[in-house]
Design a protein around this motif. Structure first.
Motif, mmCIF file in Angstrom:
data_model
loop_
_atom_site.group_PDB
_atom_site.id
_atom_site.type_symbol
_atom_site.label_atom_id
_atom_site.label_comp_id
_atom_site.label_asym_id
_atom_site.label_seq_id
_atom_site.Cartn_x
_atom_site.Cartn_y
_atom_site.Cartn_z
ATOM 1 N N HIS A 183 0.861 -1.180 0.000
ATOM 2 C CA HIS A 183 0.000 0.000 0.000
ATOM 3 C C HIS A 183 0.905 1.239 0.000
ATOM 4 C CE1 HIS A 183 -2.760 3.121 1.532
ATOM 5 N NE2 HIS A 183 -3.706 2.383 0.960
ATOM 6 N N PRO A 184 1.080 1.868 -1.175
ATOM 7 C CA PRO A 184 1.924 3.078 -1.212
ATOM 8 C C PRO A 184 1.166 4.279 -0.675
ATOM 9 C CG PRO A 184 1.109 2.580 -3.404
ATOM 10 C CD PRO A 184 0.593 1.489 -2.502
ATOM 11 N N SER A 185 1.912 5.195 -0.046
ATOM 12 C CA SER A 185 1.283 6.431 0.430
ATOM 13 C C SER A 185 1.212 7.425 -0.716
ATOM 14 C CB SER A 185 2.103 7.048 1.566
ATOM 15 O OG SER A 185 3.338 7.542 1.078
ATOM 16 N N GLN A 186 0.272 8.313 -0.600
ATOM 17 C CA GLN A 186 0.195 9.395 -1.571
ATOM 18 C C GLN A 186 1.216 10.452 -1.187
ATOM 19 O OE1 GLN A 186 -3.629 11.186 -1.832
ATOM 20 N NE2 GLN A 186 -3.098 12.532 -3.533
ATOM 21 N N LEU A 187 1.998 10.918 -2.154
ATOM 22 C CA LEU A 187 3.011 11.926 -1.867
ATOM 23 C C LEU A 187 2.367 13.172 -1.264
ATOM 24 C CD1 LEU A 187 5.517 11.825 -4.848
ATOM 25 C CD2 LEU A 187 5.936 11.248 -2.481
ATOM 26 N N LEU A 188 2.954 13.633 -0.163
ATOM 27 C CA LEU A 188 2.404 14.770 0.542
ATOM 28 C C LEU A 188 3.322 15.972 0.365
ATOM 29 C CD1 LEU A 188 1.270 13.055 3.868
ATOM 30 C CD2 LEU A 188 -0.121 13.586 1.862
ATOM 31 N N TYR A 189 2.975 16.863 -0.542
ATOM 32 C CA TYR A 189 3.695 18.115 -0.701
ATOM 33 C C TYR A 189 2.973 19.181 0.118
ATOM 34 C CZ TYR A 189 6.198 16.006 -4.611
ATOM 35 O OH TYR A 189 6.976 15.188 -5.386
ATOM 36 N N ASN A 190 3.697 19.806 0.996
ATOM 37 C CA ASN A 190 3.097 20.822 1.847
ATOM 38 C C ASN A 190 3.156 22.163 1.130
ATOM 39 O OD1 ASN A 190 2.185 22.485 3.851
ATOM 40 N ND2 ASN A 190 3.850 22.055 5.299
ATOM 41 N N GLU A 191 2.056 22.539 0.513
ATOM 42 C CA GLU A 191 2.036 23.798 -0.223
ATOM 43 C C GLU A 191 2.112 24.998 0.708
ATOM 44 O OE1 GLU A 191 -2.845 24.060 -0.642
ATOM 45 O OE2 GLU A 191 -1.601 23.601 -2.388
ATOM 46 N N ASN A 192 1.934 24.770 2.007
ATOM 47 C CA ASN A 192 2.035 25.852 2.978
ATOM 48 C C ASN A 192 3.427 25.948 3.607
ATOM 49 O OD1 ASN A 192 -0.740 26.641 2.767
ATOM 50 N ND2 ASN A 192 -1.288 24.846 3.990
ATOM 51 N N LEU A 193 4.372 25.161 3.090
ATOM 52 C CA LEU A 193 5.730 25.212 3.618
ATOM 53 C C LEU A 193 6.341 26.591 3.366
ATOM 54 C CD1 LEU A 193 8.043 23.422 4.874
ATOM 55 C CD2 LEU A 193 8.845 23.122 2.517
ATOM 56 N N LYS A 194 6.873 27.198 4.410
ATOM 57 C CA LYS A 194 7.526 28.499 4.300
ATOM 58 C C LYS A 194 9.033 28.328 4.412
ATOM 59 C CE LYS A 194 3.461 30.426 4.284
ATOM 60 N NZ LYS A 194 2.877 30.959 3.028
ATOM 61 N N TRP A 195 9.750 29.273 3.808
ATOM 62 C CA TRP A 195 11.201 29.175 3.845
ATOM 63 C C TRP A 195 11.724 29.570 5.237
ATOM 64 C CZ3 TRP A 195 9.980 26.364 0.483
ATOM 65 C CH2 TRP A 195 10.120 26.470 -0.884
ATOM 66 N N GLN A 196 12.691 28.815 5.687
ATOM 67 C CA GLN A 196 13.316 29.066 6.986
ATOM 68 C C GLN A 196 14.079 30.397 6.947
ATOM 69 O OE1 GLN A 196 15.785 25.807 8.481
ATOM 70 N NE2 GLN A 196 17.331 27.285 9.137
ATOM 71 N N TYR A 197 14.027 31.137 8.057
ATOM 72 C CA TYR A 197 14.809 32.374 8.105
ATOM 73 C C TYR A 197 15.386 32.581 9.497
ATOM 74 C CZ TYR A 197 10.883 34.871 10.369
ATOM 75 O OH TYR A 197 9.893 35.289 11.222
ATOM 76 N N ASN A 198 16.384 33.435 9.548
ATOM 77 C CA ASN A 198 17.096 33.720 10.774
ATOM 78 C C ASN A 198 17.116 35.227 10.987
ATOM 79 O OD1 ASN A 198 18.504 32.603 12.995
ATOM 80 N ND2 ASN A 198 20.437 33.302 12.166
ATOM 81 N N VAL A 199 16.880 35.677 12.199
ATOM 82 C CA VAL A 199 17.012 37.082 12.551
ATOM 83 C C VAL A 199 18.295 37.232 13.368
ATOM 84 C CG1 VAL A 199 16.041 39.024 13.825
ATOM 85 C CG2 VAL A 199 14.546 37.544 12.475
#
Length: 985
Positions: free
Chosen positions: A609-625
């Motif tokens: 039973h393969p899983s459906q690929l989960l692309y997180n369209e809400n993924l934000k780019w990591q940043y540093n202050v």
């Protein structure tokens, strides 16, 4: 924010025409007064205003700003000079004399030098520093930064990464992944490198072992807030510059117990109008174990660098630079006789980095220079691992990527079968993983420097298009008859990522009678395009600021000057391919196992039973202050530099698991009890869609028979890339340089740092158990955990390091001796288990318990066993209802023992009472010596010994209360030494 900064640039750019005059002169070799060709002459802090000397040593700068400026003059092989030049009203002509860069001159530095003219904290190390250190890897130079330790990785057989103002791998956002490394302007990007999901981190940091060390001219490290020119980073910039210009033949041989290095380089002057060509070759071989010197890492580095300058007019010039850095080598354990027969592991570490830059020095009132360039970086990281295997009966290897039921078969009978039966007895398996990350960039930028009264303005405008991809095949096996369970996942079929950046920066400087003020403000806009994916276009803004104020400057008083400086900035890190493109996961459930035949063959059937690929369209780019405050005090007797920093990482990349229920059919051996077909004549088949097993008689005597089955309920897990919780790094660095003790020709430096990290991951992930239920069904519950299923979800650490360096330089005999004592006074860390909205872990009375102690308690008090509970759980009977775990678990203990026993499989217990104790180590020290001696003008000999006391003393580990030996602990380097010989011909 964007409008305010653009308005600021417009106002500054609208100033009247700058007040400038011309400056011309000549650069000569001090000893013979021979002209120095191709010397660079530039104004410190300007937007590239300057020039290069011609074959007669002359230079000409037409638009030199009026007033007092610092003029820097340098050339390969000569000691750089910085002199104050004051120009008023009319043109000025000067003569500059350069000395040969040898140990015979008075000003020689073998420690990291901070660039005082920069508002942000920046350190530089030139070739003299690297020779004295006898660096065989770029990672060696990081030990010269304030408070850093000499690396215990004195061999090249382990990966070497660089981290600026960051700690180890336990920190949530993998700080080495966010450290930008450039070689001759070419970025070592690892975004396209695919890290398998089984690795501890899906972000691979740049491995610097394949950078040749003998032809590095200088290294610059920006630890503070960098210019907006630099993007795709979170933790600073490391810039490597290789030799450029005419040099004699340089031969170097460096030997240490585990590593040997040989190199040859030459800088050719090709003649008038033909430019300069630098060529360098290097071979380094490092072995892992002196007792078994077979596992080795080899570096065969080659550098080609061509540069030329054409003068279009007296004050204008066109510069062209082409560089190519490459390596052919890697790690190989194939010849190790101590390994199991015919087993080995080896990996390529081949690299090619190419960069081309064209710069036009305009030197006009409205623009200073324009430059454009192309870069290309490619790596070949093919790994090959051969292992031995054995089995008394056949085992299945699943290769299907489709959903359904499949019966295993022998490779000889069906090579394309979805389930292959592996051989019995002994066999070998060779696994390959083909990673070929590729990155490229094209950029253009323009600088404009001008002055209005006391105000000096430098503006930068630029843009860059950057791309990352991977041309590798991924994991594969040549011989499918012995390939284990595996699914093909081609890296070269993943789409490239494209990032377009536009940036603008303005630097203002104002000079008064006894004070100076500088302010730099910039903004960077990044837009990332990922064609053919759910991510679409992601954009971000990165504003950055730096400022400094210098006052009370004097050459005669006891107080020579004070500088206050500060910086604030945001930097964005692009994700790696393993974050962007998670692999499909597969649940393989045994559907039928009839038992072993007389020849040892077992015919398995599996449901995949393969899983459906989960692309997180809400993924934000990591940043540093990044935040930094600095204080520099210059007194008559010493110079003190302090830098306070507080950096916060937001939205770090991480992955979580998600589960969905599914059902499948299982046919047990009991279903064969009613089968009348003799076992030797049976042929098993399974319906791919229904899962019903049919037994046929290959003799045709008996009719085919369908077997009974049981329906089971399972869970399908898949990975999802998400943004994790923020973490913070705080620290202070200091450097105290005393004036040279003239009678001893000795200078003293005391440097150090205090560093503190804290991060707690509150990302919710799911997990289940592989244990069967009492009725034989798969485990029916899934827990929702805060920060993973480990006993901890966070980590904090603190360190206090102080180093004392004594450098004795005797120009008369051309020798430098340095002694560096490194002391660690605080080295502490602690695992954390916390949740801002509740409690994650509880003290228990003994290690066998699952229930919180009735007396309560704090897990950090020491000597406490603890349990960690999920927040919620769900059942495959109802996956939408989140049941609070603790309340239900405690209720089940009193009222439903069966449920209590089942839910206890989701509880995480510590194995030791000291798990959450502070991991504190008592103070420890080590000492290094380095000696460099020039013999005449052609021979240089250097010797070093790290931890020459070979300290075997014990330190106390306050976590366990035991004493441990420093030997082999990694806290200090093991005793190692080396000698090098350099010839100038």
């Amino acid at each position: 924010m964007r409008g305010i900064i653009i308005f600021f640039f417009v106002i500054v750019s609208s100033l009247a025409v700058a007040q400038t005059v011309s400056l011309s002169g000549r650069v000569l070799y001090e000893k013979t007064h021979v002209p120095v060709e191709f010397a660079t002459v530039w104004i410190q802090g300007s937007a590239g205003i300057g020039g290069i000397t011609d074959k007669n040593g002359y230079f000409y700068i037409q638009n030199y700003p009026e007033g007092e400026s610092l003029l820097s003059v340098g050339c390969l092989g000569y000691a750089s000079r910085t002199l104050k030049v004051e120009v008023r009203n009319r043109p000025k002509v000067i003569t500059v004399y350069l000395s040969e860069q040898t140990l015979a001159i008075d000003e020689v530095t073998v420690i990291a030098h901070r660039k005082m003219e920069e508002a942000t904290t920046t350190y530089t190390m030139d070739r003299t520093v690297l020779d004295h250190l006898q660096a065989v890897s770029l990672a060696d130079v990081m030990s010269l930064l304030p408070g850093e330790r000499t690396s215990s990785l004195f061999k090249l057989t382990s990966g070497q990464t660089l981290t600026v103002r960051g700690g180890g791998s336990r920190e949530l956002d993998t700080p080495a992944f966010g450290t930008a490394i450039e070689v001759d302007g070419v970025r070592m990007s690892t975004n396209g490198y695919y890290v398998s999901s089984s690795a501890s981190s899906l972000m691979r940091s740049a491995d610097v072992r394949n950078i040749g060390s003998s032809n590095i001219e200088s290294v610059e490290i920006v630890t503070g807030v960098p210019s907006v020119e630099y993007g795709d980073l979170t933790n600073g910039v490391v810039k490597v510059n290789t030799f450029k210009g005419k040099t004699p033949f340089l031969f170097e041989a460096s030997v240490r117990p585990h590593t040997q290095l040989y190199s040859l380089s030459k800088g050719f002057d090709l003649g008038e109008q033909l430019g300069r060509l630098n060529v360098a070759v290097e071979r380094a071989r490092s072995i892992n174990d002196l007792a078994s010197p077979y596992t080795s890492y080899v570096r065969n580095a080659l550098t080609l660098k061509y540069s030329n300058t054409w003068r279009t007019r007296r004050d204008k010039q066109l510069d062209f630079d082409f560089s190519m850095n490459g390596n052919i080598g890697g790690l190989n354990a194939e010849t190790d006789p101590d390994a199991f027969k015919e087993t080995y592991s080896k990996a390529h570490d081949n690299a090619l980095r190419v960069g081309t830059t064209v710069s036009y020095l305009v030197n006009s009132p409205w623009i200073s220079n324009v430059s454009a360039g192309l870069t290309f970086a490619y790596s070949d990281n093919l790994s090959e691992v051969k292992t031995n295997n054995s089995a008394a009966s056949t085992l299945p290897a699943l290769h299907t990527i489709e959903e359904g039921y499949f019966v295993a078969s022998k490779y000889e009978d069906n090579p394309s079968s979805s389930v292959i039966l592996l051989p019995t007895g002994y066999w070998y398996t060779t696994q390959y993983e083909d990673n070929k990350p590729l990155s490229y960039s094209a950029y253009v930028k323009a600088r404009w420097g001008h002055r209005w009264g006391q105000l000096n303005s430098n503006m930068l405008l630029g843009g860059e298009l950057k791309g990352d991809g991977n041309l590798g095949k991924g994991v594969y096996y040549d011989d499918m008859r012995t390939a284990p369970t595996w699914r093909e996942y081609r890296y070269d079929q993943l789409p490239f990522t494209q990032n377009l950046a536009l940036y603008a920066e303005e630097e203002l400087k104002m000079t008064f009678r006894s004070s100076r003020f500088a302010f730099k403000a910039g903004i960077r806009s990044d837009m990332t395009f990922i064609k053919g994916s759910s991510y679409g276009t992601v954009s971000s803004l990165s504003p950055r600021f730096n400022a400094s104020y210098t006052f009370a400057e004097s050459q005669e008083d006891w107080l020579r000057g004070i500088t206050l400086r500060g910086g604030w900035g945001k930097s964005v890190k692009l994700p790696s391919f393993a974050i962007l493109y998670p692999k499909t996961t597969y649940s393989d459930c045994l559907a039928f196992a009839p038992g072993t035949m007389a020849d040892g063959t077992s015919y398995y059937a599996y449901y995949t039973h393969p899983s459906q690929l989960l692309y997180n369209e809400n993924l934000k780019w990591q940043y540093n202050v990044m935040r930094e405050l600095g204080l520099d005090i210059r007194l008559k007797w010493f110079r003190l530099s302090l830098a306070f920093f507080h950096n916060t990482s937001y939205r770090p990349y991480t992955t979580v698991s998600q589960y969905v229920p599914f059902e499948y059919k299982l046919t047990g051996q009991s279903a064969l009890e009613s089968c009348v077909i003799p076992s030797s004549d049976r042929i098993y088949s399974i319906n791919r869609h229904t899962g019903i097993v049919t037994v046929s008689d290959k003799t045709g005597t008996y009719a085919s028979q369908q077997l009974a089955y049981t329906t089971l309920n399972g869970w399908q897990g898949s990975k999802l890339s998400v943004n994790g919780s923020s973490s913070a790094r705080t620290g202070v660095e200091w450097v105290l340089d005393f004036n040279k003790i003239a009678a001893l020709n000795t200078s003293v430096r005391i440097d150090g740092k205090y560093y503190r990290y804290r991060g707690v991951d509150e990302t919710v992930t799911q997990a289940t158990s592989s244990v069967k239920m009492t009725d034989g069904q798969p485990y029916k519950y899934v827990g929702y955990y805060v920060g993973g299923t480990g006993h901890s979800n966070g980590y904090e650490s603190a360190c206090l390091n102080t180093n004392v360096t004594l450098v004795t330089h005797i120009p008369r005999i051309r020798m430098i001796f340095s002694l560096r004592v490194e002391g660690t006074f605080i080295n502490s860390a602690r695992y954390l288990s916390e949740y801002s909205s509740g409690q994650r872990s509880y003290v228990i009375d003994d290690k066998e318990s699952y229930l919180p102690s009735e007396q309560g308690g704090i897990i950090y008090d020491g000597g406490k066993y603890a349990v960690s509970y999920p927040l919620y759980y769900v059942s495959n009977d109802d996956v939408t209802t989140l049941i609070p775990f603790k309340e239900k678990f405690l209720w089940a203990y009193e009222h439903d023992k069966s449920l209590y026993n089942d839910l206890s499989k989701l509880v995480v217990r510590t194995n030791y009472g000291y798990t959450f104790n502070k991991q504190k180590i008592s103070p420890y020290f080590s000492a290094n010596i380095n000696i460099t001696k020039e013999i005449g003008d052609h021979v240089t000999v250097a010797f070093y010994a790290n931890n020459f006391f070979d300290s075997l003393r014990k330190v106390k580990n306050y976590q366990t209360g035991n004493e441990i030996s420093l030997f082999g602990s990694g806290y200090i380097p093991s005793f190692n030494y080396g000698i090098s010989l350099k010839l100038k011909l």
